[in-house]
Design a protein around this motif. Structure first.
Motif, PDB file in Angstrom:
ATOM      1  N   LEU A  88      33.595   0.919  -8.443  1.00  6.35           N
ATOM      2  CA  LEU A  88      33.161   2.095  -7.682  1.00  6.35           C
ATOM      3  C   LEU A  88      34.209   2.498  -6.644  1.00  6.35           C
ATOM      4  O   LEU A  88      34.414   3.690  -6.390  1.00  6.35           O
ATOM      5  CB  LEU A  88      31.807   1.819  -7.016  1.00  6.35           C
ATOM      6  CG  LEU A  88      30.620   1.634  -7.963  1.00  6.35           C
ATOM      7  CD1 LEU A  88      29.376   1.225  -7.190  1.00  6.35           C
ATOM      8  CD2 LEU A  88      30.366   2.891  -8.775  1.00  6.35           C
ATOM      9  N   ILE A  89      34.868   1.506  -6.054  1.00  6.06           N
ATOM     10  CA  ILE A  89      35.951   1.798  -5.105  1.00  6.06           C
ATOM     11  C   ILE A  89      37.110   2.465  -5.831  1.00  6.06           C
ATOM     12  O   ILE A  89      37.636   3.491  -5.383  1.00  6.06           O
ATOM     13  CB  ILE A  89      36.422   0.505  -4.397  1.00  6.06           C
ATOM     14  CG1 ILE A  89      35.338   0.003  -3.431  1.00  6.06           C
ATOM     15  CG2 ILE A  89      37.735   0.743  -3.639  1.00  6.06           C
ATOM     16  CD1 ILE A  89      35.566  -1.399  -2.902  1.00  6.06           C
ATOM     17  N   ASP A  90      37.510   1.887  -6.965  1.00  9.07           N
ATOM     18  CA  ASP A  90      38.627   2.448  -7.739  1.00  9.07           C
ATOM     19  C   ASP A  90      38.350   3.875  -8.187  1.00  9.07           C
ATOM     20  O   ASP A  90      39.266   4.693  -8.275  1.00  9.07           O
ATOM     21  CB  ASP A  90      38.939   1.569  -8.954  1.00  9.07           C
ATOM     22  CG  ASP A  90      39.557   0.232  -8.574  1.00  9.07           C
ATOM     23  OD1 ASP A  90      40.007   0.066  -7.415  1.00  9.07           O
ATOM     24  OD2 ASP A  90      39.577  -0.669  -9.442  1.00  9.07           O
ATOM     25  N   ALA A  91      37.087   4.180  -8.471  1.00  7.73           N
ATOM     26  CA  ALA A  91      36.706   5.534  -8.901  1.00  7.73           C
ATOM     27  C   ALA A  91      36.608   6.501  -7.721  1.00  7.73           C
ATOM     28  O   ALA A  91      36.469   7.706  -7.924  1.00  7.73           O
ATOM     29  CB  ALA A  91      35.376   5.492  -9.653  1.00  7.73           C
ATOM     30  N   TYR A 108      34.172   6.473  -5.479  1.00 10.74           N
ATOM     31  CA  TYR A 108      32.767   6.746  -5.149  1.00 10.74           C
ATOM     32  C   TYR A 108      32.338   6.076  -3.856  1.00 10.74           C
ATOM     33  O   TYR A 108      31.453   6.581  -3.160  1.00 10.74           O
ATOM     34  CB  TYR A 108      31.840   6.289  -6.274  1.00 10.74           C
ATOM     35  CG  TYR A 108      32.068   7.005  -7.583  1.00 10.74           C
ATOM     36  CD1 TYR A 108      32.390   8.356  -7.639  1.00 10.74           C
ATOM     37  CD2 TYR A 108      31.962   6.321  -8.785  1.00 10.74           C
ATOM     38  CE1 TYR A 108      32.604   8.989  -8.840  1.00 10.74           C
ATOM     39  CE2 TYR A 108      32.163   6.952  -9.998  1.00 10.74           C
ATOM     40  CZ  TYR A 108      32.483   8.298 -10.014  1.00 10.74           C
ATOM     41  OH  TYR A 108      32.684   8.927 -11.216  1.00 10.74           O
ATOM     42  N   ILE A 109      32.934   4.944  -3.549  1.00 11.91           N
ATOM     43  CA  ILE A 109      32.626   4.240  -2.305  1.00 11.91           C
ATOM     44  C   ILE A 109      33.932   3.749  -1.685  1.00 11.91           C
ATOM     45  O   ILE A 109      34.964   3.672  -2.361  1.00 11.91           O
ATOM     46  CB  ILE A 109      31.656   3.040  -2.506  1.00 11.91           C
ATOM     47  CG1 ILE A 109      32.302   1.942  -3.357  1.00 11.91           C
ATOM     48  CG2 ILE A 109      30.334   3.499  -3.096  1.00 11.91           C
ATOM     49  CD1 ILE A 109      31.463   0.662  -3.460  1.00 11.91           C
ATOM     50  N   THR A 110      33.873   3.450  -0.397  1.00 13.00           N
ATOM     51  CA  THR A 110      34.994   2.817   0.290  1.00 13.00           C
ATOM     52  C   THR A 110      34.469   1.568   0.971  1.00 13.00           C
ATOM     53  O   THR A 110      33.253   1.371   1.098  1.00 13.00           O
ATOM     54  CB  THR A 110      35.620   3.758   1.343  1.00 13.00           C
ATOM     55  OG1 THR A 110      34.596   4.235   2.221  1.00 13.00           O
ATOM     56  CG2 THR A 110      36.327   4.933   0.697  1.00 13.00           C
ATOM     57  N   GLU A 111      35.397   0.723   1.384  1.00 13.76           N
ATOM     58  CA  GLU A 111      35.020  -0.517   2.036  1.00 13.76           C
ATOM     59  C   GLU A 111      35.582  -0.555   3.453  1.00 13.76           C
ATOM     60  O   GLU A 111      36.600   0.064   3.736  1.00 13.76           O
ATOM     61  CB  GLU A 111      35.508  -1.727   1.241  1.00 13.76           C
ATOM     62  CG  GLU A 111      37.010  -1.801   1.114  1.00 13.76           C
ATOM     63  CD  GLU A 111      37.476  -2.963   0.248  1.00 13.76           C
ATOM     64  OE1 GLU A 111      36.646  -3.735  -0.254  1.00 13.76           O
ATOM     65  OE2 GLU A 111      38.703  -3.093   0.087  1.00 13.76           O
ATOM     66  N   GLU A 112      34.880  -1.271   4.312  1.00 12.75           N
ATOM     67  CA  GLU A 112      35.334  -1.469   5.678  1.00 12.75           C
ATOM     68  C   GLU A 112      35.120  -2.936   6.028  1.00 12.75           C
ATOM     69  O   GLU A 112      34.002  -3.442   5.929  1.00 12.75           O
ATOM     70  CB  GLU A 112      34.532  -0.586   6.644  1.00 12.75           C
ATOM     71  CG  GLU A 112      34.888  -0.808   8.094  1.00 12.75           C
ATOM     72  CD  GLU A 112      33.937  -0.109   9.059  1.00 12.75           C
ATOM     73  OE1 GLU A 112      33.966  -0.464  10.249  1.00 12.75           O
ATOM     74  OE2 GLU A 112      33.166   0.757   8.618  1.00 12.75           O
ATOM     75  N   LYS A 113      36.203  -3.598   6.411  1.00 14.87           N
ATOM     76  CA  LYS A 113      36.115  -5.013   6.785  1.00 14.87           C
ATOM     77  C   LYS A 113      35.808  -5.101   8.263  1.00 14.87           C
ATOM     78  O   LYS A 113      36.460  -4.461   9.087  1.00 14.87           O
ATOM     79  CB  LYS A 113      37.415  -5.726   6.450  1.00 14.87           C
ATOM     80  CG  LYS A 113      37.656  -5.787   4.967  1.00 14.87           C
ATOM     81  CD  LYS A 113      38.967  -6.444   4.617  1.00 14.87           C
ATOM     82  CE  LYS A 113      39.064  -6.478   3.102  1.00 14.87           C
ATOM     83  NZ  LYS A 113      40.369  -6.276   2.586  1.00 14.87           N
TER      84      LYS A 113
END
Length: 122
Positions: A65-68, A70-75
């Motif tokens: 989903l990140i690669d597409a 659609y979503i991002t991540e936050e550490k």
């Protein structure tokens, strides 16, 4: 396990696997403050344990989903040393969710039509 049981199990797994993306995007659209393990637990809780997602298959879905886009991540730092990765739905993820929901609703409607069929006796 015979072939019929095995096919039934595979169908169930494939159906659920395709549903996980829908559930994740939906949950993130409701609250952008979930981390991976928390999402799996929430899905298990909301389904009364009917759907349990192994982390080994869940994180690859999140990466997809990140690669597409659609979503991002936050550490975020939790405590002194531990980091958690929280996920955020993007506008493209909201559009993907809308498309998945449309497909889901159309499929449910079609299935209900078939399952409500009762041939008339002659």
């Amino acid at each position: 396990m015979n072939n019929k049981d095995n096919n039934s199990l595979n169908s169930k797994i494939n159906f659920r696997r395709g549903s996980v993306e829908l559930m994740v995007l939906y949950l993130l659209s409701q609250n952008d403050n979930y981390y991976g393990w928390e999402l799996t637990q929430l899905i298990a809780d909301l389904t009364n344990g009917s759907i349990q997602i192994p982390l080994g298959s869940f994180y690859p879905l999140l990466y997809k989903l990140i690669d597409a886009g659609y979503i991002t991540e936050e550490k975020r730092l939790v405590g002194k040393r531990r980091k958690r990765v929280y996920y955020h739905i993007e506008d493209s993820g909201r559009e993907r969710l809308k498309n998945l929901m449309d497909d889901y609703n159309a499929t449910i409607t079609a299935m209900q039509s078939v399952l409500s069929y009762h041939p008339q006796s002659e």
